[in-house]
Each structure stands twice: as structure tokens, then as C-alpha cells.
Design a protein around this motif. Structure first.
Motif, PDB file in Angstrom:
ATOM      1  N   GLY A   1       0.590  -1.072   0.345  1.00 14.13           N
ATOM      2  CA  GLY A   1       0.114   0.144  -0.364  1.00 14.13           C
ATOM      3  C   GLY A   1       0.923   1.192   0.199  1.00 14.13           C
ATOM      4  N   LYS A   2       2.573   1.128  -0.501  1.00 11.85           N
ATOM      5  CA  LYS A   2       2.846   2.405  -0.366  1.00 11.85           C
ATOM      6  C   LYS A   2       2.972   2.887  -1.837  1.00 11.85           C
ATOM      7  N   TRP A   3       1.272   3.634  -1.917  1.00  9.08           N
ATOM      8  CA  TRP A   3       0.731   4.623  -3.393  1.00  9.08           C
ATOM      9  C   TRP A   3       2.215   5.559  -3.660  1.00  9.08           C
ATOM     10  N   GLU A   4       2.550   6.502  -3.086  1.00  8.25           N
ATOM     11  CA  GLU A   4       4.119   6.931  -3.204  1.00  8.25           C
ATOM     12  C   GLU A   4       4.426   7.010  -3.911  1.00  8.25           C
ATOM     13  N   LEU A   5       5.414   5.311  -3.503  1.00  6.32           N
ATOM     14  CA  LEU A   5       6.722   5.206  -4.055  1.00  6.32           C
ATOM     15  C   LEU A   5       6.343   4.572  -5.075  1.00  6.32           C
ATOM     16  N   LEU A   6       5.288   4.248  -5.146  1.00  7.34           N
ATOM     17  CA  LEU A   6       4.182   3.267  -6.489  1.00  7.34           C
ATOM     18  C   LEU A   6       4.826   4.438  -7.502  1.00  7.34           C
ATOM     19  N   ILE A   7       3.803   5.834  -7.157  1.00  6.82           N
ATOM     20  CA  ILE A   7       4.110   6.924  -8.559  1.00  6.82           C
ATOM     21  C   ILE A   7       5.686   7.501  -8.854  1.00  6.82           C
ATOM     22  N   ILE A   8       6.496   7.304  -7.534  1.00  5.06           N
ATOM     23  CA  ILE A   8       7.463   6.939  -7.773  1.00  5.06           C
ATOM     24  C   ILE A   8       8.193   6.539  -9.218  1.00  5.06           C
ATOM     25  N   VAL A   9       8.221   5.033  -8.626  1.00  4.11           N
ATOM     26  CA  VAL A   9       8.640   4.643  -9.116  1.00  4.11           C
ATOM     27  C   VAL A   9       8.272   4.792 -11.170  1.00  4.11           C
ATOM     28  N   PHE A  10       7.139   5.170 -11.250  1.00 11.14           N
ATOM     29  CA  PHE A  10       6.187   5.247 -12.615  1.00 11.14           C
ATOM     30  C   PHE A  10       7.069   7.038 -12.695  1.00 11.14           C
ATOM     31  N   LEU A  11       7.228   7.396 -12.732  1.00  9.85           N
ATOM     32  CA  LEU A  11       7.755   8.506 -12.668  1.00  9.85           C
ATOM     33  C   LEU A  11       9.093   8.910 -13.048  1.00  9.85           C
ATOM     34  N   LEU A  12       9.835   7.930 -12.264  1.00 13.81           N
ATOM     35  CA  LEU A  12      11.344   7.413 -12.508  1.00 13.81           C
ATOM     36  C   LEU A  12      11.501   6.893 -13.683  1.00 13.81           C
ATOM     37  N   ASN A  13      10.801   6.028 -14.108  1.00 13.25           N
ATOM     38  CA  ASN A  13      10.257   5.543 -15.943  1.00 13.25           C
ATOM     39  C   ASN A  13      10.356   6.200 -16.318  1.00 13.25           C
ATOM     40  N   TYR A  14       9.175   6.840 -16.469  1.00 13.11           N
ATOM     41  CA  TYR A  14       8.392   7.817 -17.285  1.00 13.11           C
ATOM     42  C   TYR A  14      10.089   8.571 -17.770  1.00 13.11           C
ATOM     43  N   VAL A  15      10.580   9.378 -16.764  1.00 12.82           N
ATOM     44  CA  VAL A  15      11.188  10.423 -16.766  1.00 12.82           C
ATOM     45  C   VAL A  15      13.009   9.894 -17.447  1.00 12.82           C
ATOM     46  N   VAL A  16      13.103   8.563 -17.249  1.00 14.30           N
ATOM     47  CA  VAL A  16      14.225   8.266 -18.096  1.00 14.30           C
ATOM     48  C   VAL A  16      14.011   7.947 -19.192  1.00 14.30           C
ATOM     49  N   SER A  17      12.806   7.404 -19.546  1.00 15.57           N
ATOM     50  CA  SER A  17      12.401   7.516 -20.707  1.00 15.57           C
ATOM     51  C   SER A  17      11.981   8.217 -22.013  1.00 15.57           C
ATOM     52  N   ARG A  18      12.212   9.097 -20.834  1.00 16.91           N
ATOM     53  CA  ARG A  18      11.885  10.760 -21.985  1.00 16.91           C
ATOM     54  C   ARG A  18      13.428  10.470 -22.328  1.00 16.91           C
ATOM     55  N   SER A  19      13.986  10.838 -21.113  1.00 15.84           N
ATOM     56  CA  SER A  19      15.243  11.206 -21.487  1.00 15.84           C
ATOM     57  C   SER A  19      15.833  10.394 -23.202  1.00 15.84           C
ATOM     58  N   PHE A  20      15.621   8.900 -22.978  1.00 15.43           N
ATOM     59  CA  PHE A  20      16.039   8.269 -23.909  1.00 15.43           C
ATOM     60  C   PHE A  20      15.522   8.301 -24.608  1.00 15.43           C
ATOM     61  N   TYR A  21      14.424   8.590 -25.304  1.00 12.85           N
ATOM     62  CA  TYR A  21      13.697   8.449 -26.376  1.00 12.85           C
ATOM     63  C   TYR A  21      13.960  10.027 -26.702  1.00 12.85           C
ATOM     64  N   GLU A  22      14.436  11.124 -26.268  1.00  8.72           N
ATOM     65  CA  GLU A  22      14.356  12.528 -26.850  1.00  8.72           C
ATOM     66  C   GLU A  22      16.631  12.303 -27.051  1.00  8.72           C
ATOM     67  N   LYS A  23      17.495  11.797 -26.902  1.00  4.59           N
ATOM     68  CA  LYS A  23      17.953  11.886 -27.245  1.00  4.59           C
ATOM     69  C   LYS A  23      18.128  11.137 -28.745  1.00  4.59           C
ATOM     70  N   SER A  24      17.281   9.475 -28.343  1.00  9.20           N
ATOM     71  CA  SER A  24      17.159   8.412 -29.629  1.00  9.20           C
ATOM     72  C   SER A  24      16.559   9.646 -30.917  1.00  9.20           C
ATOM     73  N   GLN A  25      15.626  10.299 -30.730  1.00  9.04           N
ATOM     74  CA  GLN A  25      15.146  11.318 -31.101  1.00  9.04           C
ATOM     75  C   GLN A  25      16.274  12.470 -31.896  1.00  9.04           C
ATOM     76  N   ASN A  26      17.213  13.234 -31.370  1.00  8.57           N
ATOM     77  CA  ASN A  26      17.458  13.506 -31.785  1.00  8.57           C
ATOM     78  C   ASN A  26      18.850  13.019 -32.227  1.00  8.57           C
ATOM     79  N   ILE A  27      19.975  11.555 -32.029  1.00  6.56           N
ATOM     80  CA  ILE A  27      20.456  11.071 -32.882  1.00  6.56           C
ATOM     81  C   ILE A  27      19.640  10.340 -34.435  1.00  6.56           C
ATOM     82  N   GLN A  28      18.783   9.747 -34.243  1.00  5.10           N
ATOM     83  CA  GLN A  28      17.816   9.731 -35.079  1.00  5.10           C
ATOM     84  C   GLN A  28      18.094  11.365 -36.556  1.00  5.10           C
ATOM     85  N   THR A  29      17.581  12.365 -36.154  1.00  6.92           N
ATOM     86  CA  THR A  29      17.214  13.184 -36.644  1.00  6.92           C
ATOM     87  C   THR A  29      18.855  13.639 -37.104  1.00  6.92           C
ATOM     88  N   LYS A  30      19.621  13.562 -36.491  1.00  7.85           N
ATOM     89  CA  LYS A  30      21.154  13.557 -36.762  1.00  7.85           C
ATOM     90  C   LYS A  30      21.197  12.831 -38.239  1.00  7.85           C
TER      91      LYS A  30
END
Length: 417
Positions: free
Chosen positions: A205-234
Motif C-alpha cells: 500500500g505504498k502509493w507514493e513510492l509506486l508513483i515515484i517508480v512510474f515517474l522515474l521510469n517515465y523520466v528515464v524513458s523520456r530522456s532516452f527517447y529524446e536523445k534517440s530522436q536527436n541522434i536519429q535526426t542527426k
């Protein structure tokens, strides 16, 4: 195809039967609704970061799935409810944005069915094996990792069946590679750790930590996605630039790149040899044979010129059968010796090609004009190129297959036969 649609529906019906045949929700309705909303929200946000690639006419989605943690927490029925809501959310989003595939509707049923079936199997295996893994150090994590592997391999198997139905599978090796090499063990680890943490936080029932894991995954994935898009564009920009600056026939730099590079080199102040060279009697080759044979001669000429150049030198196709060279990091005597060496190599070589179904060997020569000078001291690069071009015509007038040159540092002009 009708068979593929029937297959998609059959997976959905099987998943529905598994969900209804399982025990009811493993948690109370309010707790499930909270989890359902969080999973739906972050899965929907994460959807825009997923990678899609094509296998024939089929679009395949690649990204982290959070289904394993939810099925362990709420059971197959809970996962079925989540998958149905989430997949139809994506379906309506793709329809509204006009990005849906023609088979989007039945693909939605396929996704629901395949994800529920694979993760339901993981659910029953988890219950069966959990006690046995408890006595092993990190047993819980090892078990979750194994379940992540099993669900991925089973999901790949479902896709291979689709490829077989629609006739896009060429060999058993291709099927094996798709099932077992499509996802790396690092990806399995990422899925296992994410889902393992989510399950533990859900259970406690640790809802805050649950949301933090989702947020961490999202931030890491967003960063990776933007870098991969920049590389693809280049990469795409570099590819288009290469196409814009490359001569399609010979693969060397074209006239557009020559103008650009000469503008850059005009500020260098270095000593350099500008060489203009042209194939002798090239029109006669085209008239005797055809343009295909003529093209083969031009390709041979370009390859021969390129073979004598260093990394810092430049070769451009500046006209039909005319090429321009920028010879750098050499003194005047070395530059003259190199051009004369190139001229001799061309004279002694031949082009082997085909004409009217027969192998032929064509000998040809070339004329050269060389202007050596210090860049931007007295004249511009453009003027040096014009002088080299005039010297090349002098070689033509003097009987062809010659090197005419001027040492711009001393204004001494000579011709070598």
C-alpha cells in the motif's frame, strides 16, 4: 486477412475465459480502482515513448509493460479489465489522430488477448513457485526475472503465429531470432525490476513510492527517447547532406560540395595544389560504344584518382568527365610528382567492361592542369581553380596526356609530357 482476424479474436476470447474463470479480484474494489487509474495514466503517458518497428506489413510495439506487477496484485480478471480499458484508449487515440492501422480494431483484441494470456500464465507460475524461491537469496527477484523472460518469449511466439498466418515468415531461423533475440537480457532486467518494485509497493500500500517508480521510469524513458530522436535526426540530416554533396555515379564529392569546401579552404592560408583533370577523347568513347560504357570509364577514372589521395586531400567531380583535386600538405615538387604519377597510372591502366554481350578492355588517357600557390595570399581559390582549368586546356592543346603546371609561388610555368 480473415484468418488473422479470427486468430486475434480467438486470443481475446481465450483471455476473457481465463479472466472469468480465475478467482475474483484479489483486492477490494476501491484499492483496485486506485491501482487501475495509476496504471492507466502512466501507461497512457508512456505510450508516446514506445518504439514501433515494422516486420513486413506488421507494426510491432516495443516498450516496458507493467502488466506483470498488476496481474500478481489483482489477478487475471484485474489485468483483463486494465488491458481492455488501456488498449481501447489507445485505439480511440489513434483513430482520432488518424495514425491507426487498417487492422487497428482487431489488433486491439490481439493485444488484450496476448498480454492477458502471457501474464496470466506468469501469475499462476508465480503462485506455484513462490515458496520454492523464498529459500534462495534474491529468490523473489530471480523468479520475477524468469517470469519476465517467459512472458516475452510467449508473446514473441504469438507474433510468429501471426507472421505465419499472413505469410511474412521466411524461415524457422527468422522465427527463432524473433522469439529469442528480439529482447535482450538487459531489457528483461529492466522489466523485472520495475514490475517487482511496483508489485511490492502495491502489496504494501505504498502509493507514493509506486508513483515515484512510474515517474522515474517515465523520466528515464523520456530522456532516452529524446536523445534517440536527436541522434536519429542527426543521422537523417547527415544522410541527406551526404546525398546532396555526393555524385551519384562515382561516389565522390560533387560540384556543390566543391564550391562549399573551396569557400572554407579559402581562409586557410595553406600551400596547396589545385588540379583540374579531364579524360581525353571521351566523346569518342561514348560514340564508339554507349553511355553505359562511358559511365564505367568515368567510374574507373574517379577510383584511380581517389586511390592516390591522402586523408586531407579532396576529390570533386566538377563536370561530366572532369574532376578537380585539392592536394594539401605537400611542397611544390611533391605535388608535381604525385600528379605525374597519377597521369602515368591512368595511361597504363585499362577499363574492363561489357559491350553487346562481350567483354572489352578500354585504354584511355587524361590531361592535367596544376596550379600551386599559397591560399588567399595573392588570388582566391576560385581564381586558382580557373587557372588550373586553363592549364588543363593547355595540356589538351599540346597533344593531351600531359601535365601542365604553374608554381604560383614563383610564377614558373612548365609542361611535362
Amino acid at each position: 486477412m480473415q484468418k488473422a482476424k479470427l486468430y486475434d479474436i480467438s486470443l481475446f476470447v481465450t483471455a476473457l475465459a481465463i479472466a472469468l474463470g480465475s478467482a475474483a479480484l484479489l483486492v477490494d474494489n476501491l484499492t483496485f480502482l486506485k491501482a487501475l487509474f495509476i496504471y492507466w495514466l502512466f501507461s497512457s503517458l508512456y505510450y508516446s515513448l514506445r518504439v514501433f518497428y515494422k516486420n513486413g506489413s506488421t507494426n510491432i510495439e516495443y516498450g516496458i509493460s507493467y502488466d506483470l506487477s498488476l496481474v500478481l496484485f489483482a489477478g487475471p480478471l484485474g489485468l483483463f479489465i486494465f488491458e481492455t480499458i488501456y488498449r481501447f484508449t489507445i485505439y480511440f487515440y489513434r483513430k482520432l489522430t488518424k495514425t491507426a492501422d487498417p487492422s487497428e480494431f482487431t489488433d486491439t483484441f490481439y493485444n488484450i488477448g496476448s498480454f492477458v494470456m502471457t501474464n496470466s500464465l506468469a501469475f499462476y507460475l508465480f503462485r506455484l513457485l513462490y515458496d520454492n524461491f523464498q529459500s534462495i537469496p534474491f529468490g523473489f527477484w530471480i523468479l520475477v526475472f524468469l517470469l519476465a523472460c517467459i512472458t516475452s518469449y510467449l508473446s514473441g511466439t504469438f507474433m510468429v503465429i501471426v507472421f505465419l498466418i499472413i505469410g511474412e515468415l521466411k524461415s524457422s531461423k527468422e522465427a527463432f531470432d524473433f522469439i529469442f533475440k528480439r529482447v535482450s537480457f538487459l531489457d528483461f532486467g529492466k522489466v523485472a525490476i520495475s514490475n517487482g518494485l511496483l508489485y511490492l509497493f502495491l502489496k504494501d500500500g505504498k502509493w507514493e513510492l509506486l508513483i515515484i517508480v512510474f515517474l522515474l521510469n517515465y523520466v528515464v524513458s523520456r530522456s532516452f527517447y529524446e536523445k534517440s530522436q536527436n541522434i536519429q535526426t542527426k543521422l537523417e540530416r547527415d544522410k541527406f547532406e551526404q546525398m546532396a554533396y555526393t555524385d551519384f555515379l562515382t561516389g565522390v564529392h560533387n560540384r556543390t560540395f566543391m564550391d562549399k569546401k573551396m569557400a572554407e579552404l579559402s581562409e586557410s592560408g595553406e600551400k596547396m595544389g589545385i588540379v583540374v583533370t579531364d579524360i581525353d577523347k571521351f566523346k569518342g568513347i561514348n560514340d564508339t560504344y554507349n553511355h553505359a560504357v562511358g559511365d564505367r570509364v568515368i567510374q574507373h577514372f574517379a577510383a584511380t584518382l581517389k586511390s592516390f589521395l591522402d586523408e586531407d586531400d579532396y576529390l570533386f567531380r566538377s563536370g561530366g568527365e572532369e574532376f578537380t583535386l585539392c592536394l594539401r600538405n605537400r611542397n611544390f615538387e611533391e605535388t608535381v610528382a604525385l600528379v605525374h604519377k597519377i597521369q602515368s597510372a591512368i595511361e597504363s591502366s585499362s577499363v574492363n567492361t561489357e559491350y553487346n554481350g562481350e567483354s572489352i578492355s578500354i585504354h584511355y588517357t587524361a590531361s592535367f592542369g596544376l596550379y600551386y600557390y599559397k591560399v588567399n595570399e595573392y588570388i582566391s581559390m576560385e581564381k586558382a581553380y580557373i587557372l588550373a582549368d586553363e592549364l588543363m586546356f593547355d595540356s589538351k592543346q599540346l597533344g593531351k596526356n600531359r601535365v601542365s603546371y604553374i608554381n604560383g609561388l614563383t610564377n614558373k610555368e612548365e609542361v611535362l609530357a
